[in-house]
Motif scaffolding. Structure first.
Motif, short mmCIF file in Angstrom:
data_model
loop_
_atom_site.label_atom_id
_atom_site.label_comp_id
_atom_site.label_asym_id
_atom_site.label_seq_id
_atom_site.Cartn_x
_atom_site.Cartn_y
_atom_site.Cartn_z
N PRO A 133 11.59 6.38 -6.92
CA PRO A 133 10.47 7.15 -7.49
C PRO A 133 10.48 7.16 -9.01
O PRO A 133 9.43 7.00 -9.65
N ALA A 134 11.66 7.33 -9.61
CA ALA A 134 11.75 7.38 -11.07
C ALA A 134 11.40 6.03 -11.68
O ALA A 134 10.71 5.95 -12.71
N MET B 207 3.48 2.21 -12.52
CA MET B 207 2.88 1.42 -11.44
C MET B 207 2.01 2.31 -10.56
O MET B 207 2.48 3.35 -10.07
N THR B 208 0.78 1.91 -10.33
CA THR B 208 -0.12 2.71 -9.50
C THR B 208 -0.91 1.88 -8.49
O THR B 208 -1.56 2.45 -7.61
N ARG B 209 -0.89 0.54 -8.59
CA ARG B 209 -1.68 -0.25 -7.65
C ARG B 209 -1.14 -1.68 -7.56
O ARG B 209 -0.34 -2.11 -8.39
N VAL C 95 10.45 -3.73 -7.16
CA VAL C 95 9.01 -3.53 -7.05
C VAL C 95 8.32 -4.49 -8.01
O VAL C 95 8.69 -4.59 -9.18
N VAL C 96 7.33 -5.21 -7.49
CA VAL C 96 6.52 -6.10 -8.32
C VAL C 96 5.07 -5.65 -8.24
O VAL C 96 4.49 -5.59 -7.15
N ALA C 97 4.50 -5.31 -9.38
CA ALA C 97 3.09 -4.92 -9.45
C ALA C 97 2.30 -6.03 -10.13
O ALA C 97 2.77 -6.65 -11.07
N LEU C 98 1.11 -6.29 -9.60
CA LEU C 98 0.20 -7.29 -10.16
C LEU C 98 0.88 -8.65 -10.28
O LEU C 98 0.79 -9.33 -11.31
N LEU D 139 0.82 -1.22 0.00
CA LEU D 139 0.00 0.00 0.00
C LEU D 139 0.85 1.26 0.00
O LEU D 139 0.48 2.28 0.58
N ALA D 140 1.99 1.19 -0.66
CA ALA D 140 2.93 2.32 -0.63
C ALA D 140 3.30 2.81 -2.02
O ALA D 140 4.09 3.75 -2.14
#
Length: 253
Positions: free
Chosen positions: A209-210, A217-219, A189-192, A165-166
């Motif tokens: 951040p970049a 990535m947003t969720r 970072v792993v999304a989905l 959640l970050a």
């Protein structure tokens, strides 16, 4: 009749446990988080099961649907993304079911951080590099964090972090963690994870951040911070060492 809190896993339908799949197959009512549950997972439910999307329901409405279904003689499956023990709001549902004298069981599932580590192909506990994992989140509009549970406090230990959640607060995350881990500390970072659209980025903390912005990535993302992510040349674990007296020691760490 019983209510089952079922860990749905990180997304892919075949990452639900066998027990979870079997529970879905015999429950007449299934409540599921619509924004996080793939259609393939609901296919394990009986053809005539009542399917209730809880995405737009309040806690009270969810519990009311569960209690009504139970009293009507149905076993009820309450799907939770990942594992019910983490960020699932199960505790407050259980509290209300206790008051209503409705029995329930918990069926564990594959948590997002574990699925994400599998995608990365990394063990999160590496000998002499990192032996602890802190699973936490950041404070935003959600429920307040308890006193003392801050990123800075966890970072001071040097332990590997798994942040949920970050993903929309990466500037703040990097700013708070760089003084403790260093700008060159590995991040991933792993999304989905396990889902269509799965995305992975790797780099160092100063770039976080970049990296996230460029990947869009947003969720549904897990952020890892720690030296274990790039560990090399570490000693072998004592678990399978030839120097170990196996006749007198069980197979454990």
């Amino acid at each position: 009749m019983t209510v089952y809190f079922v860990g749905a896993g990180p997304g892919a339908a075949d990452l639900i446990t066998v027990r979870g799949r079997d529970v879905l197959g015999r429950c007449g009512v299934c409540l599921y988080p619509g924004s996080m549950t793939p259609t393939d997972l609901l296919a394990y439910c009986p053809p005539d099961a009542e399917l209730v999307d809880t995405a737009n329901l309040s806690l009270e409405q969810i519990v009311d649907r569960v209690v009504v279904a139970h009293r009507a003689g149905h076993d009820v499956a309450r799907l939770c993304s990942g594992d019910p023990s983490l960020y699932s709001a199960v505790a407050e549902q259980m509290r209300r079911l206790d008051t209503a004298e409705v029995p329930y069981e918990v069926v564990p599932g594959v948590p997002a951080f574990a699925a994400s580590a599998a995608v990365l192909g990394r063990e999160l506990t590496v000998p002499e590099i990192g032996q602890s994992l802190v699973i936490t989140r950041v404070q935003a509009r959600s429920t307040a964090m308890p006193p003392g549970e801050t990123l800075a406090a966890f970072a001071a230990t040097g332990a590997t972090l798994a942040l949920h959640l970050a993903i929309n607060h990466v500037e703040r995350v990097a700013g708070e963690l760089v003084p403790h881990y260093g700008a060159d500390c590995p991040v991933a970072v792993v999304a989905l994870a396990s889902q269509p659209g799965e995305t992975v980025v790797r780099g160092v903390l100063a770039e976080l951040p970049a990296l996230v912005r460029e990947a869009g990535m947003t969720r549904a993302a897990t952020i890892f911070v720690g030296r274990v992510l790039a560990a090399a040349g570490f000693p072998d674990s004592f678990l399978y060492s030839s120097a170990r007296d196996r006749a007198n020691q069980p197979e454990s760490l």
